[in-house]
Design a protein around this motif. Structure first.
Motif, PDB file in Angstrom:
ATOM      1  N   THR A   1       0.829  -1.205   0.000  1.00  0.00           N
ATOM      2  CA  THR A   1       0.000   0.000   0.000  1.00  0.00           C
ATOM      3  C   THR A   1       0.866   1.258   0.000  1.00  0.00           C
ATOM      4  O   THR A   1       0.378   2.335  -0.322  1.00  0.00           O
ATOM      5  N   GLN A   2       2.135   1.121   0.382  1.00  0.00           N
ATOM      6  CA  GLN A   2       3.098   2.227   0.426  1.00  0.00           C
ATOM      7  C   GLN A   2       2.617   3.360   1.338  1.00  0.00           C
ATOM      8  O   GLN A   2       2.900   4.528   1.110  1.00  0.00           O
ATOM      9  N   CYS A   3       1.858   3.005   2.386  1.00  0.00           N
ATOM     10  CA  CYS A   3       1.199   4.008   3.230  1.00  0.00           C
ATOM     11  C   CYS A   3       2.122   4.713   4.219  1.00  0.00           C
ATOM     12  O   CYS A   3       1.769   5.750   4.761  1.00  0.00           O
ATOM     13  N   ARG A   4       3.261   4.126   4.521  1.00  0.00           N
ATOM     14  CA  ARG A   4       4.251   4.696   5.439  1.00  0.00           C
ATOM     15  C   ARG A   4       3.834   4.655   6.903  1.00  0.00           C
ATOM     16  O   ARG A   4       4.490   5.236   7.762  1.00  0.00           O
ATOM     17  N   GLN A   5       2.746   3.980   7.215  1.00  0.00           N
ATOM     18  CA  GLN A   5       2.318   3.888   8.607  1.00  0.00           C
ATOM     19  C   GLN A   5       3.333   3.142   9.466  1.00  0.00           C
ATOM     20  O   GLN A   5       3.388   3.344  10.678  1.00  0.00           O
TER      21      GLN A   5
ATOM     22  N   CYS B   1      -3.811   4.372   0.922  1.00  0.00           N
ATOM     23  CA  CYS B   1      -2.701   4.837   1.762  1.00  0.00           C
ATOM     24  C   CYS B   1      -2.994   6.144   2.496  1.00  0.00           C
ATOM     25  O   CYS B   1      -2.335   6.448   3.481  1.00  0.00           O
TER      26      CYS B   1
ATOM     27  N   GLY C   1       7.903   3.306   2.603  1.00  0.00           N
ATOM     28  CA  GLY C   1       7.161   2.388   1.751  1.00  0.00           C
ATOM     29  C   GLY C   1       7.418   0.959   2.186  1.00  0.00           C
ATOM     30  O   GLY C   1       8.139   0.700   3.157  1.00  0.00           O
ATOM     31  N   CYS C   2       6.826   0.039   1.452  1.00  0.00           N
ATOM     32  CA  CYS C   2       6.928  -1.372   1.809  1.00  0.00           C
ATOM     33  C   CYS C   2       8.348  -1.912   1.649  1.00  0.00           C
ATOM     34  O   CYS C   2       8.825  -2.659   2.499  1.00  0.00           O
TER      35      CYS C   2
ATOM     36  N   THR D   1      -4.508   2.373  -3.289  1.00  0.00           N
ATOM     37  CA  THR D   1      -4.086   1.454  -2.233  1.00  0.00           C
ATOM     38  C   THR D   1      -4.703   1.799  -0.884  1.00  0.00           C
ATOM     39  O   THR D   1      -4.514   1.078   0.082  1.00  0.00           O
TER      40      THR D   1
ATOM     41  N   CYS E   1       2.782  -3.019  10.467  1.00  0.00           N
ATOM     42  CA  CYS E   1       2.047  -2.797   9.213  1.00  0.00           C
ATOM     43  C   CYS E   1       0.537  -2.956   9.417  1.00  0.00           C
ATOM     44  O   CYS E   1       0.011  -4.069   9.315  1.00  0.00           O
TER      45      CYS E   1
END
Length: 190
Positions: free
Chosen positions: A20-24, A122, A29-30, A120, A47
């Motif tokens: 998802t490359q969400c940066r959470q 994100c 990114g992943c 995604t 994640c």
């Protein structure tokens, strides 16, 4: 661990992440998260999009005990997708650069829209929007391995395109500097 086996481990970890490359997770990114896990700089419980299932997959791969998602990184929830209120959108384009998969279409001073099948979830497009016209709604589908693979490919393609643009820009600036140096050298020798 050899460089090749380390790279292979990163690839294996990355293949299990939702892309998802969400940066959470606290990484960009992943792939960077996978790299951090592989060298022991990040834990497997960071994640939210991967959730408990993702943690279990990582634990199995790395032969570690599974653990619950660390709430400091967010909560697991169903997939959401971004939608743009087209009547409110001012076409500022600030949502385009942060989208990791180029799921947003639009041009300056024209209304933007999200291609839901590429989104995604994100949420990276929300913060830059100056008119708050982007919101998240539940997706009509579950996130699958095929979605993750497509997202990884689109994210890699975007990164490659951006790197090429930056390299071309740098090359142009170098040529301009060389030309200016020649011109200035010609002036001083007269």
């Amino acid at each position: 661990m050899s460089k090749q086996s380390e790279a292979s481990l990163v690839d294996l970890i990355d293949a299990l992440l939702p892309q998802t490359q969400c940066r959470q997770c606290g990484h960009q990114g992943c792939r960077p998260y996978a790299e951090a896990i592989s060298c022991g700089q990040a834990d497997i419980d960071q994640c939210p999009p991967g959730g408990d299932q993702g943690i279990q997959l990582l634990a199995d791969l790395l032969k570690l005990p599974a653990k619950p998602l660390n709430p400091a990184f967010g909560a697991q929830r169903p997939l959401q997708v971004a939608v743009i209120d087209e009547a409110t959108c001012i076409g500022c384009t600030k949502c385009l650069p942060p989208c990791p998969t180029d799921a947003i279409l639009g041009a300056s001073k024209h209304m933007h829209t999200v291609i839901a099948a590429l989104c995604t979830g994100c949420e990276l497009c929300i913060a830059p929007c100056p008119v708050n016209c982007i919101s998240m709604i539940p997706a009509n589908t579950e996130w699958t391995k095929a979605n993750a693979d497509q997202s990884r490919q689109r994210h890699q393609a975007k990164n490659q395109r951006q790197a090429k643009v930056e390299a071309e820009k740098s090359e142009r600036l170098n040529r301009q500097k060389q030309l200016l140096a020649k011109l200035n050298k010609g002036k001083t020798s007269v």
